[in-house]
Design a protein around this motif. Structure first.
Motif, short mmCIF file in Angstrom:
data_model
loop_
_atom_site.label_atom_id
_atom_site.label_comp_id
_atom_site.label_asym_id
_atom_site.label_seq_id
_atom_site.Cartn_x
_atom_site.Cartn_y
_atom_site.Cartn_z
N LEU A 74 0.36 -19.69 134.66
CA LEU A 74 0.64 -19.76 133.22
C LEU A 74 2.15 -19.74 133.02
O LEU A 74 2.72 -18.82 132.42
N VAL A 75 2.81 -20.71 133.61
CA VAL A 75 4.27 -20.80 133.57
C VAL A 75 4.66 -22.17 133.03
O VAL A 75 3.87 -23.11 133.11
N PRO A 76 5.89 -22.29 132.50
CA PRO A 76 6.26 -23.57 131.90
C PRO A 76 6.36 -24.73 132.88
O PRO A 76 6.06 -25.88 132.54
N GLY A 83 -0.63 -2.46 122.62
CA GLY A 83 0.41 -3.39 123.07
C GLY A 83 1.02 -3.05 124.41
O GLY A 83 1.94 -3.73 124.86
N ILE A 84 0.54 -2.02 125.07
CA ILE A 84 1.07 -1.64 126.39
C ILE A 84 0.10 -2.10 127.46
O ILE A 84 -1.12 -1.95 127.32
N ASN A 85 0.63 -2.68 128.54
CA ASN A 85 -0.21 -3.20 129.60
C ASN A 85 -0.13 -2.30 130.83
O ASN A 85 0.97 -2.05 131.33
N GLU A 89 -3.04 -16.24 135.98
CA GLU A 89 -1.72 -15.83 135.50
C GLU A 89 -0.58 -16.41 136.33
O GLU A 89 0.52 -16.61 135.82
N SER A 145 -5.98 -10.66 133.01
CA SER A 145 -5.26 -10.17 131.83
C SER A 145 -5.99 -10.39 130.50
O SER A 145 -5.40 -10.14 129.46
N SER A 199 -10.63 -4.30 125.68
CA SER A 199 -9.63 -3.50 124.95
C SER A 199 -9.94 -3.44 123.46
O SER A 199 -10.43 -4.41 122.88
N HIS A 202 -1.61 -3.10 133.66
CA HIS A 202 -1.75 -3.99 134.83
C HIS A 202 -2.79 -3.45 135.80
O HIS A 202 -2.61 -3.50 137.02
N ARG A 205 -2.55 -20.28 126.32
CA ARG A 205 -2.00 -20.75 127.59
C ARG A 205 -3.11 -20.95 128.62
O ARG A 205 -3.10 -21.90 129.40
N ASP A 262 -1.78 -15.71 122.31
CA ASP A 262 -0.84 -16.50 123.11
C ASP A 262 -1.37 -16.68 124.53
O ASP A 262 -1.37 -17.79 125.08
N TYR A 263 -1.87 -15.59 125.10
CA TYR A 263 -2.45 -15.67 126.45
C TYR A 263 -3.63 -16.64 126.47
O TYR A 263 -3.73 -17.49 127.36
#
Lengths: 264, 272
Positions: free
Chosen positions: B45-47, B110-112, B42, B70, B75, B114, B86, B82-83
């Motif tokens: 996983l940035v631009p 939809g809630i993480n 993670e 992640s 789940s 972490h 990437r 999307d994850y």
């Protein structure tokens, strides 16, 4: 709904709840009861988000001082995290501070959060090319009227009413907390990344509308006309040259394109 | 339970460390005897920007493994496309020796959260996970009244049915064994050796009645003892030290890595 889905939803709600609820699905034993065990996750969720946000908002931490922990807790309670990257939970903090009944009477906090987040976003924004004065030197004189500059897409302009940049600088240098100063008139901060370094500075009064026009990819002619509203005719073009040189040296411009200026 | 399927295993990498920002410069200048690095997927996983520039430098010097937090494979929510896209793009780019994540769920609706939430060890959860893949055992503090299997039976069954490899976190086995009162040796005995691809070693802390998996302290003596037992059972397994908080100077982690080597060497020689 499957029983796995139902169980996960109840556990999620138990982690998010204000108080530890009883969950008959969980086992306890002589070592620890179910509530004690569940509290490890409840505590971990809040601490983990708080720690991650503290890293992303150093200016806000300095400005809020002892209220910072309460501020983050109120945000985390109001907004469960939705993104897989914990850092990205910070995206909504400035808006929360701006509109929440708890914090909206302290607008400097929202402004500070907005600057911190802009810096954080620019840090790992997509890499884009940068053009230099040498690249523009090749543009024929007659084509300049239709020249459109393309600024870096991560560039942000933030309106501020107080010295949030001073707070951020002090936070980055581990300097003492500065005094909060309100400006008689709003100013604008430019945030961008030059190669790998994120920078920010106050925009001058004539530079902001010009940069906004460049962001809309308006032509060089339009930019010159805008600048003429701030300077007399003798001063407008030298000022334009100076600003353009600064933008290029700071790596603000990623490309240019030429529009035809001939009427069809 | 059928344990005979022989999986394809990536190469043995030796002894490595988790790549952390605090060690970037020292690790490039004085890498010591670090043979490979595990990155937290993670973080990259940035631009663009600095993280990917650093990653490129390390990629040139070390074999890399990608380790995510992640994927949330357990789940009830659909996998995050999307994850995954990437993650796949990063894997295509850096060509890691392998990609791993945890046998857990991190959120639902939809809630993480972490956090690495444990699953109930039921046939339903098993069927749900094996359709998806990978995995590391997590430490846990809760257990479910509905569980029908032990944790190691569940992990082994997931690996067999999904035909995937296991990242065995020795510290997590110890933490969960203490928290739930089972034997960590029973756990090791229940894991199919041919599926163990990697070991994690980490520290924990005592939080009242329970032990908390904090990754903020040196590896505990009891975990080193368990590591010895794991090496006896699984032989040559790529091993790394995981430290995520209270990051010490690199030299301290290199010393822990040497300790792991020293503990394993006589056992591996004897087995050879």
């Amino acid at each position: 709904m499957s029983s796995l889905q139902a169980l996960q939803q109840r556990l999620l709600q138990a982690v998010l709840a204000d108080k530890t609820p009883k969950l008959p699905e969980l086992r306890g034993d002589a070592l620890a009861d179910p509530a004690t065990r569940l509290d490890v996750y409840r505590h971990g969720y809040r601490i983990r988000l708080r720690d991650a946000l503290a890293i992303e908002f150093p200016g806000l931490r300095l400005m809020a001082g002892r209220r910072f922990g309460h501020l983050l807790d109120s945000y985390v309670e109001a907004h469960p995290s939705a993104h897989y990257n914990i850092r990205w939970h910070g995206a909504g903090l400035a808006a929360f501070l701006e509109f929440s009944r708890l914090w909206r009477d302290k607008p400097a906090l929202a402004e500070m959060a907005r600057l911190d987040w802009a810096i954080s976003s620019a840090f790992d924004a997509a890499d884009e090319p940068v053009i230099s004065a040498t690249d523009l030197a090749g543009v024929p004189a007659e084509a300049w009227a239709g020249l459109c500059l393309v600024p870096q897409s991560h560039l942000q302009i933030l309106p501020v009413t107080c010295n949030v940049d001073t707070f951020r600088r002090a936070a980055d240098q581990a300097a003492p907390r500065p005094h909060l100063r309100r400006y008689p008139r709003p100013r604008h901060l430019l945030v961008w990344r030059q190669e790998l370094t994120v920078r920010y500075r106050v925009l001058s009064e004539d530079e902001r509308p010009l940069l906004n026009a460049a962001l809309r990819e308006e032509s060089f002619t339009s930019l010159c006309e805008l600048l003429a509203e701030y300077h007399d005719p003798n001063q407008a073009m030298p000022r334009m040259t100076t600003l353009l040189r600064h933008w290029l040296e700071a790596g603000l411009i990623s490309a240019y394109r030429l529009e035809s200026t001939h009427d069809s | 339970m059928n344990m005979e399927t022989k999986p394809h295993r990536p190469p043995y990498l030796g002894y490595g460390l988790g790549l952390r920002v605090e060690h970037y410069e020292t690790l490039l200048e004085q890498p010591g005897n670090v043979e490979w690095l595990e990155i937290v997927s993670e973080n990259y996983l940035v631009p663009g920007g600095r993280p990917l520039v650093w990653l490129e430098r390390f990629r040139e010097r070390f074999p890399l493994a990608m380790h995510g937090v992640s994927m949330s494979i357990g789940s009830a929510d659909p996998l995050d496309e999307d994850y995954l896209a990437r993650l796949a793009a990063l894997a295509r780019h850096i060509e890691p020796a392998w990609v791993s994540d945890h046998l857990c769920w991190t959120g639902v609706q939809g809630i993480n959260l972490h956090d690495l939430m444990p699953l109930p060890y039921t046939e339903e959860a098993l069927a749900h996970v094996v359709e998806r893949i990978l995995l590391e055992n997590v430490s846990s503090y809760i257990s479910f009244a509905d569980s029908q299997l032990t944790e190691w039976q569940f992990l082994a069954a997931v690996a067999e049915r999904a035909d995937c490899l296991i990242l065995l976190d020795i510290n997590n086995i110890y933490v969960s064994a203490r928290n739930h009162g089972f034997s960590p040796l029973d756990y090791l005995d229940g894991i199919p050796a041919q599926r163990v691809q990697q070991f994690h070693l980490a520290g924990h802390e005592h939080g009242g009645a329970l032990i908390i998996d904090t990754h903020d302290a040196p590896v505990a003596h009891a975990v080193w003892d368990l590591y010895i037992e794991a090496v006896k059972r699984y032989g040559h397994v790529s091993t790394m030290i995981e430290r995520d908080d209270h990051i010490p100077p690199l030299a301290e982690l290199l010393a822990e890595l040497e300790h792991a080597r020293a503990l394993a060497a006589p056992l591996l020689q004897r087995a050879a």
